[in-house]
Design a protein around this motif. Structure first.
Motif: not given
Length: 265
Positions: A223, A226-227, A235-236, A239
């Protein structure tokens, strides 16, 4: 602490920060001074070394969270200028996920300890990363609270050299002597990456960064990484929320409180 309080009262200094919490009432009573209190983004916590017994058992870590009265801690150690943690990341930091503070429930704490195989509690060491007066009050309060559920702690306030040698520069996690460690963290970037990555990801174990819980969760790691790869705020948020909820559930820390910033001018 005392010096800062003195020089602002004598006029030798025009602004003092931070003001010692225990002297806030005295400074407020001085008509020549203004005392300003605002919620900070300084999270206070105790990490628990999850590689070592008994902290490798999530029931023990949950029990310890239930054993601490965070409202009373704010009054005793911070003169009321703090409030219970409302999540892993303090409100005011971008992408913080707000949660209900861990409730104070010593009966539940004792039940969880019994379930985990520690009906009579256990003995451990509690280190503070700081040796100021407020930190001394914090760890003494924690020692008293934990004793009420059968956990006996020896407390030690580390000087900066001891902290570096015994906590931050340890090369091998297996030989790390840290068990419970009181610390504080303010995300200097003002957003969740720097509140999580240096403290709660696998790559942040000492001596790289400050994951003194030696906590490792592959989903949290993914997470957080990916952020950093997207500029999509929604999306951030998703995550970072997932990471924070997993950490809250795994309880590698005692989630204590968030300070107020206190200044006088």
């Amino acid at each position: 602490n005392n010096t800062r309080a003195t020089v602002i009262q004598t006029g030798e200094a025009q602004l003092a920060y931070p003001v010692p919490y225990e002297q806030a009432a005295l400074l407020k009573a001085n008509p020549k001074l203004n005392v300003v209190s605002t919620p900070s983004i300084m999270a206070r916590y105790v990490s628990m070394n999850v590689l070592q017994k008994p902290f490798n058992d999530v029931r023990v870590r949950e029990a310890i969270n239930y054993a601490i009265n965070k409202d009373a801690l704010a009054k005793v150690a911070f003169a009321g200028y703090a409030f219970p943690s409302q999540g892993v990341v303090p409100q005011g930091v971008a992408f913080a996920d707000k949660m209900s503070p861990w409730p104070y429930d010593p009966a539940k704490a004792r039940a969880l300890l019994k379930e985990a195989g520690y009906p009579d509690g256990f003995s451990t060491a509690l280190w503070s990363g700081y040796n100021d007066g407020t930190s001394a009050k914090v760890v003494q309060f924690l020692q008293q609270q934990l004793a009420q559920v059968g956990i006996k702690t020896s407390i030690e306030l580390l000087e900066s050299g001891q902290r570096v040698q015994r906590v931050q520069q340890v090369k091998d996690a297996k030989t790390a002597a840290v068990r419970m460690y009181y610390g504080g963290w303010s995300a200097s970037t003002g957003e969740a990456d720097w509140a999580l990555r240096p403290l709660l990801t696998t790559d942040a174990w000492p001596p790289v960064f400050y994951n003194t819980a030696y906590y490792s969760n592959a989903d949290v790691d993914k997470d957080v990484s990916d952020a950093l790869l997207t500029t999509d705020a929604a999306k951030r948020q998703q995550l970072y929320a997932d990471a924070q909820q997993r950490i809250w559930k795994d309880a590698p820390w005692i989630f204590l409180s968030v300070d107020h910033s206190l200044a006088a001018y």
